[in-house]
Design a protein around this motif. Structure first.
Motif, PDB file in Angstrom:
ATOM      1  N   TYR A 312       0.855  -1.182   0.000  1.00  0.00           N
ATOM      2  CA  TYR A 312       0.000   0.000   0.000  1.00  0.00           C
ATOM      3  C   TYR A 312       0.890   1.230   0.000  1.00  0.00           C
ATOM      4  N   VAL A 313       0.608   2.186  -0.903  1.00  0.00           N
ATOM      5  CA  VAL A 313       1.452   3.379  -1.060  1.00  0.00           C
ATOM      6  C   VAL A 313       0.580   4.632  -1.106  1.00  0.00           C
ATOM      7  N   LYS A 314       1.065   5.656  -0.437  1.00  0.00           N
ATOM      8  CA  LYS A 314       0.458   6.978  -0.521  1.00  0.00           C
ATOM      9  C   LYS A 314       1.556   7.949  -0.950  1.00  0.00           C
ATOM     10  N   ALA A 315       1.338   8.619  -2.100  1.00  0.00           N
ATOM     11  CA  ALA A 315       2.373   9.522  -2.636  1.00  0.00           C
ATOM     12  C   ALA A 315       1.727  10.593  -3.495  1.00  0.00           C
ATOM     13  N   LYS A 316       2.489  11.651  -3.726  1.00  0.00           N
ATOM     14  CA  LYS A 316       2.045  12.740  -4.600  1.00  0.00           C
ATOM     15  C   LYS A 316       2.969  12.784  -5.818  1.00  0.00           C
ATOM     16  N   PHE A 369       9.637  16.144 -13.465  1.00  0.00           N
ATOM     17  CA  PHE A 369       8.705  15.378 -12.634  1.00  0.00           C
ATOM     18  C   PHE A 369       9.209  15.372 -11.192  1.00  0.00           C
ATOM     19  N   GLU A 370       8.261  15.278 -10.293  1.00  0.00           N
ATOM     20  CA  GLU A 370       8.618  15.175  -8.882  1.00  0.00           C
ATOM     21  C   GLU A 370       7.662  14.192  -8.190  1.00  0.00           C
ATOM     22  N   VAL A 371       8.196  13.437  -7.255  1.00  0.00           N
ATOM     23  CA  VAL A 371       7.367  12.542  -6.445  1.00  0.00           C
ATOM     24  C   VAL A 371       7.682  12.790  -4.980  1.00  0.00           C
ATOM     25  N   GLU A 372       6.658  12.815  -4.173  1.00  0.00           N
ATOM     26  CA  GLU A 372       6.799  12.928  -2.728  1.00  0.00           C
ATOM     27  C   GLU A 372       6.115  11.713  -2.100  1.00  0.00           C
ATOM     28  N   ILE A 373       6.893  10.852  -1.523  1.00  0.00           N
ATOM     29  CA  ILE A 373       6.352   9.629  -0.919  1.00  0.00           C
ATOM     30  C   ILE A 373       5.956   9.940   0.513  1.00  0.00           C
ATOM     31  N   LEU A 374       4.683   9.749   0.819  1.00  0.00           N
ATOM     32  CA  LEU A 374       4.133  10.101   2.127  1.00  0.00           C
ATOM     33  C   LEU A 374       4.128   8.920   3.095  1.00  0.00           C
ATOM     34  N   SER A 375       3.786   7.749   2.604  1.00  0.00           N
ATOM     35  CA  SER A 375       3.746   6.557   3.459  1.00  0.00           C
ATOM     36  C   SER A 375       3.630   5.321   2.567  1.00  0.00           C
ATOM     37  N   PHE A 376       3.986   4.175   3.145  1.00  0.00           N
ATOM     38  CA  PHE A 376       3.832   2.914   2.417  1.00  0.00           C
ATOM     39  C   PHE A 376       3.881   1.749   3.398  1.00  0.00           C
TER      40      PHE A 376
END
Length: 382
Positions: A312-316, A369-376
């Motif tokens: 499970y991943v939460k990211a922007k 591009f940019e990614v911000e990983i919030l939780s996983f």
């Protein structure tokens, strides 16, 4: 004279009434006692469990234990539920772990009086451990058994010292019933735990001793013979397991990727270098001409696990506005999607918005591009 005759008539009448009442009481008693007698008779016919005596060796020849039959046959109830944890049933299959046949049950019962009122089998091996089968054929031995035969299994102490782990085993005690040519067994439905301080388990009230004194019940046969056995199924402890956790305090959550010479890119997809975030390796994957339903009309963007994790991943995810910092941002949250077994969007940004120079997404033929990983979620194998 008349008075005396009247008194006699009253006495006769009283006796008659008394006799009628006694007759009614006897009839009612018989009516209520009949079901009890029937149940007792059924119990005597169906319950069967046997004890082992070691006067006849068990032959370890590769054949099933105690593979013998008798010529007698009769119908019987095949199942009796005792409680939620113990059950009695009949089966054709002999014991799978060990079996003991006594040439004469009564003789064995007398001989073991000088041996703690128990018969203990020779050691046998099951699941990498040594065991013995114990049978108590006499009344109130052990204390509390009353008029029942008791059966136990004991794990050898040296086995536990050599391998000091808890041992879990499913135990089934069996006895042969010749009247139906089947094995009657009592099984504990929960696995039993054996260790250095608990080396023995059994059934105190296995079967009434009276069944082994009357050949009509089938538990003794051919001149007093009887057969007992046990199934021991050792459950091996797990060697590998996994721990599922959810990481929310991510180290190094941001990653930026610049794709230059965008207008000359003619491959279906491009993948960034691997980057580490939260202790896990990731990559970004872009489809300049789109994928799936976005083909030909939108750019597709995905976050992938470099090690093919599927948690499970939460990211922007963002396409950077290189003029005014009015970035296009979309959040993913959930399990991997089917397109890339990753997290992202087929239609992340339309070609119209991408090529609109006033929006600043494409500058000097480059896109950022940019990614911000919030939780996983994380699964570790131990």
């Amino acid at each position: 004279m008349y008075t005396e005759e009247k008194k006699k008539d009253k006495n006769y009448g009283s006796i008659f009434v008394y006799c009628v009442l006694c007759f009614v009481l006897i009839v009612e008693f018989a009516r209520f006692a009949k079901p009890y007698y029937s149940n007792l008779h059924n119990l005597m016919e169906t319950e069967a469990l046997v004890v082992e005596e070691g006067f006849v060796d068990v032959v370890n020849s590769g054949k099933l234990p105690c593979p013998f039959k008798t010529s007698r046959s009769a119908s019987a109830r095949s199942h009796e539920k005792l409680s939620g944890l113990i059950r009695r049933e009949d089966r054709a299959r002999p014991p799978s772990s060990y079996c003991v046949k006594f040439q004469n049950f009564a003789t064995m019962a007398k001989l073991v009086k000088d041996n703690g009122d128990k018969y203990e089998s020779r050691p046998f091996s099951v699941g990498g451990y040594n065991w013995t089968l114990l049978i108590y054929p006499n009344e109130n031995k052990p204390v509390g058994s009353g008029g029942f035969v008791s059966m136990y299994v004991r794990i050898d102490n040296s086995s536990l010292i050599a391998n000091p782990h808890d041992v879990y085993a499913e135990i089934t005690f069996l006895t042969y019933k010749s009247t139906i040519d089947r094995y009657h067994f009592l099984q504990e439905t929960d696995a039993q735990r054996f260790h250095l301080f608990k080396q023995q388990y059994g059934q105190l009230n296995f079967l009434e001793i009276g069944y082994y004194r009357d050949a009509g019940h089938g538990f003794i046969f051919d001149g007093g013979q009887s057969v007992f056995g046990v199934d021991i199924l050792v459950a091996n402890p797990f060697e590998k397991w996994e721990v599922f956790s959810y990481e929310e305090n991510i180290r190094d959550p941001l990653f930026n990727w610049k794709l230059t010479k965008f207008s000359t890119r003619n491959l279906d997809s491009y993948t960034s270098d691997s980057f580490s975030s939260g202790g896990r390796d990731w990559v970004l994957k872009v489809y300049p001409n789109g994928v799936g339903h976005a083909t030909g009309n939108s750019l597709s963007l995905f976050l992938l696990s470099a090690s093919n994790e599927k948690g499970y991943v939460k990211a922007k995810l963002r396409v950077i506005d290189q003029i005014r910092s009015n970035h296009l941002e979309k959040q993913v949250e959930g399990w991997p999607n089917a397109t890339e077994i990753g997290w992202g969007f087929e239609k992340f940004i339309s070609f119209a918005d991408l090529k609109d120079s006033t929006k600043g997404f494409l500058a000097d033929d480059a896109i950022k591009f940019e990614v911000e990983i919030l939780s996983f979620s994380k699964t570790d194998t131990l």
